[in-house]
Design a protein around this motif. Structure first.
Motif, PDB file in Angstrom:
ATOM      1  N   VAL A 224       0.573  -1.019   0.078  1.00  0.00           N
ATOM      2  CA  VAL A 224       0.252   0.091  -0.377  1.00  0.00           C
ATOM      3  C   VAL A 224       0.882   1.032   0.252  1.00  0.00           C
ATOM      4  CG1 VAL A 224      -1.613   1.306   1.059  1.00  0.00           C
ATOM      5  CG2 VAL A 224      -1.858  -1.332   1.286  1.00  0.00           C
ATOM      6  N   THR A 226       0.613   5.064  -0.008  1.00  0.00           N
ATOM      7  CA  THR A 226      -0.086   6.182   0.096  1.00  0.00           C
ATOM      8  C   THR A 226       0.716   7.500   0.103  1.00  0.00           C
ATOM      9  OG1 THR A 226       0.716   5.945   2.799  1.00  0.00           O
ATOM     10  CG2 THR A 226      -1.596   4.512   2.289  1.00  0.00           C
ATOM     11  N   VAL A 228      -0.897  12.117   0.744  1.00  0.00           N
ATOM     12  CA  VAL A 228      -2.235  12.865   1.349  1.00  0.00           C
ATOM     13  C   VAL A 228      -2.182  13.985   1.694  1.00  0.00           C
ATOM     14  CG1 VAL A 228      -3.030  13.104   3.497  1.00  0.00           C
ATOM     15  CG2 VAL A 228      -2.571  11.141   3.305  1.00  0.00           C
ATOM     16  N   VAL A 258      -3.213   4.589  -2.348  1.00  0.00           N
ATOM     17  CA  VAL A 258      -4.250   5.207  -2.205  1.00  0.00           C
ATOM     18  C   VAL A 258      -4.216   6.246  -1.641  1.00  0.00           C
ATOM     19  CG1 VAL A 258      -5.948   5.343  -0.186  1.00  0.00           C
ATOM     20  CG2 VAL A 258      -4.914   3.056  -0.500  1.00  0.00           C
ATOM     21  N   VAL A 260      -5.100  10.557  -0.849  1.00  0.00           N
ATOM     22  CA  VAL A 260      -6.220  10.844  -0.350  1.00  0.00           C
ATOM     23  C   VAL A 260      -6.208  12.695  -0.384  1.00  0.00           C
ATOM     24  CG1 VAL A 260      -6.871  11.856   2.339  1.00  0.00           C
ATOM     25  CG2 VAL A 260      -5.828   9.512   1.521  1.00  0.00           C
ATOM     26  N   LEU A 308      -5.845   4.157   7.339  1.00  0.00           N
ATOM     27  CA  LEU A 308      -5.135   3.621   6.439  1.00  0.00           C
ATOM     28  C   LEU A 308      -3.305   4.096   6.458  1.00  0.00           C
ATOM     29  CD1 LEU A 308      -4.721   3.917   3.310  1.00  0.00           C
ATOM     30  CD2 LEU A 308      -5.145   6.265   3.385  1.00  0.00           C
ATOM     31  N   PHE A 309      -2.727   5.333   7.630  1.00  0.00           N
ATOM     32  CA  PHE A 309      -1.425   5.182   7.430  1.00  0.00           C
ATOM     33  C   PHE A 309      -1.100   3.752   8.225  1.00  0.00           C
ATOM     34  CE2 PHE A 309      -1.741  10.425   8.241  1.00  0.00           C
ATOM     35  CZ  PHE A 309      -1.035  10.434   6.978  1.00  0.00           C
ATOM     36  N   SER A 312      -0.036   0.808   5.657  1.00  0.00           N
ATOM     37  CA  SER A 312       0.100   2.229   4.980  1.00  0.00           C
ATOM     38  C   SER A 312       2.049   0.972   4.347  1.00  0.00           C
ATOM     39  CB  SER A 312       0.998   3.276   4.914  1.00  0.00           C
ATOM     40  OG  SER A 312       1.466   3.490   3.900  1.00  0.00           O
ATOM     41  N   HIS A 315       4.746   5.806   2.938  1.00  0.00           N
ATOM     42  CA  HIS A 315       3.781   6.720   2.967  1.00  0.00           C
ATOM     43  C   HIS A 315       4.869   8.297   2.312  1.00  0.00           C
ATOM     44  CE1 HIS A 315       0.904  10.216   3.012  1.00  0.00           C
ATOM     45  NE2 HIS A 315       2.054  11.305   4.694  1.00  0.00           N
ATOM     46  N   ALA A 331       1.608  10.719  10.000  1.00  0.00           N
ATOM     47  CA  ALA A 331       2.264   9.436  10.040  1.00  0.00           C
ATOM     48  C   ALA A 331       3.859   8.287  10.411  1.00  0.00           C
ATOM     49  CB  ALA A 331       2.371   9.572   8.078  1.00  0.00           C
ATOM     50  N   CYS A 336       4.379   4.737   9.905  1.00  0.00           N
ATOM     51  CA  CYS A 336       4.434   4.021   8.669  1.00  0.00           C
ATOM     52  C   CYS A 336       6.095   4.964   8.440  1.00  0.00           C
ATOM     53  CB  CYS A 336       3.885   6.071   7.780  1.00  0.00           C
ATOM     54  SG  CYS A 336       2.423   5.312   7.762  1.00  0.00           S
TER      55      CYS A 336
END
Length: 416
Positions: A224, A226, A228, A258, A260, A308-309, A312, A315, A331, A336
């Motif tokens: 994953v 991420t 943001v 993902v 955001v 989500l973090f 992850s 990130h 994060a 992360c």
């Protein structure tokens, strides 16, 4: 003691301090724009007061001054509410205020004896910071000169606020460094603080992507990536991130990305008419992407952001030399592995290969390569994740570091 907080989006950065002072038995009030207060949760012991939404700067006003005109109008609306408070015999001993939108301008004219503490996030520069950093969005002469003149004028509100306050707070050393040196001896560095009991690692966490059918449930077992932003835009490196994705997704066929963020503009210039930065830079690489593995989830509630973090794998946080986002610290607090841009606000927290990874803001290929490195060796870099969380716990924890610093600072100001 009577304490007043002033922030157009109250509580803004002040919820924890306002709550703590109310719990100590002080009389605490918060002033903000009425429309912004409607969807805010009450803080026990804190009375909220709203002022009407002020008129914006007129289109007939010189373009350099429109923003300042709006700030003056907001300052007037805030002042009227303060006069009403004074007439009701509420005289604050200390006032915390965010000057960014003009509310600070006339506070001292109404409450001259109150200790006024301003929260200063950024001082604009025509070159050397955010403006001119990204050549893709740097105007040619003579528009560049026009931009410099506009930015110089944009600081009028900042300068008046710096003159008005008794003391100022900056969240980071970088943010203090961009303020005029004349005021540095009246500026302290205290971060708002991260609740590390909420933003913490959770190996059992799940994040559900509801934008696909059926919904996709991601866990720590998945790859994953991420990204943001409050809004997806160049100031936070959205364009560079999108340009890294073709290389990344080709190399990692199981990875999910993902993203955001909203479609509006928080900082910098607006996109061309009827477009969004999100769509402009997605269109640039769309034909080279597996869109089934890229998930634009918009803005998400805080609990979902933390989840989500927690799932992850890596990130990505990119930013111009500008205000550092809370999301990067959150994060890190979640454990992360953050791949950040090698820009001053990020470098204040992240040391390359010690508590995260740093990369050139503009180098999309290097970003993709570093992400692949992390995904290929997920356990080899666990020490960086642990060090990232330790950085936040030791230096930015809300309850044990930042809030005590804020309360100690207040005692110092009142005893001066």
């Amino acid at each position: 003691m009577n304490v007043l907080f002033v922030h157009q989006n109250f509580p803004g950065q002040y919820p924890h301090l306002a709550r703590a002072l109310a719990q100590q038995g002080h009389t605490v009030m918060g002033l903000g724009e009425r429309a912004n207060l409607q969807n805010r949760s009450d803080i026990p012991g804190v009375t909220r007061i709203g002022y009407p939404t002020p008129q914006s700067g007129s289109k007939s006003t010189h373009q350099y001054l429109r923003n300042f005109e709006g700030q003056v109008r907001r300052g007037q609306q805030a002042a009227r509410s303060l006069i009403n408070l004074k007439e009701k015999d509420f005289i604050p001993d200390v006032i915390y205020a965010h000057p960014g939108w003009g509310e600070v301008l006339f506070i001292k004219d109404i409450f001259p004896t109150a200790s006024l503490i301003g929260l200063f996030e950024f001082y604009y520069h025509g070159q050397g910071q955010d403006v001119g950093f990204d050549p893709e969005f740097t105007p040619d002469e003579p528009l560049q000169l026009d931009s410099h003149c506009r930015i110089r004028t944009k600081n009028a509100n900042n300068l008046l606020a710096l003159e008005a306050v008794d003391w100022g707070i900056c969240p980071t050393q970088y943010q203090k460094s961009v303020m005029p040196a004349t005021y540095h001896d009246r500026l302290s560095v205290i971060h708002d603080g991260i609740d590390t009991t909420i933003a913490c690692p959770n190996p059992e966490a799940q994040f559900t992507v509801g934008t696909v059918d059926p919904p996709l449930v991601l866990t720590r077992d998945d790859e994953v990536i991420t990204f943001v932003n409050r809004n997806l835009e160049p100031y936070r490196g959205y364009h560079t991130f999108m340009r890294c994705l073709p290389q990344l997704l080709q190399a990692r066929p199981q990875a999910h990305v993902v993203i955001v963020g909203g479609d509006s503009v928080s900082y910098g210039a607006a996109p061309p008419a009827s477009q969004t930065w999100k769509e402009i830079f997605l269109a640039e690489v769309r034909d080279r992407l597996d869109l089934s593995r890229i998930h634009f989830v918009g803005k998400v509630p805080y609990k979902q952001l933390i989840a989500l973090f927690q799932v992850s794998s890596v990130h990505v946080y990119l930013t111009y030399p500008f205000v550092l986002s809370w999301s990067m610290l959150e994060a890190m607090s979640c454990g992360c592995l953050v791949l950040g841009s090698r820009t001053a606000p990020v470098e204040e927290l992240i040391q390359d290969e010690r508590n995260g990874l740093l990369v050139d803001f503009f180098d999309a290929s290097a970003i993709a390569s570093q992400i692949c490195r992390v995904l290929e060796h997920p356990n080899q870099l666990q020490s960086l994740r642990e060090a990232a969380r330790q950085t936040i716990v030791e230096k930015y924890d809300l309850q044990h570091v930042c809030l005590p610093q804020q309360l100690a600072f207040l005692k110092t100001v009142l005893s001066a």
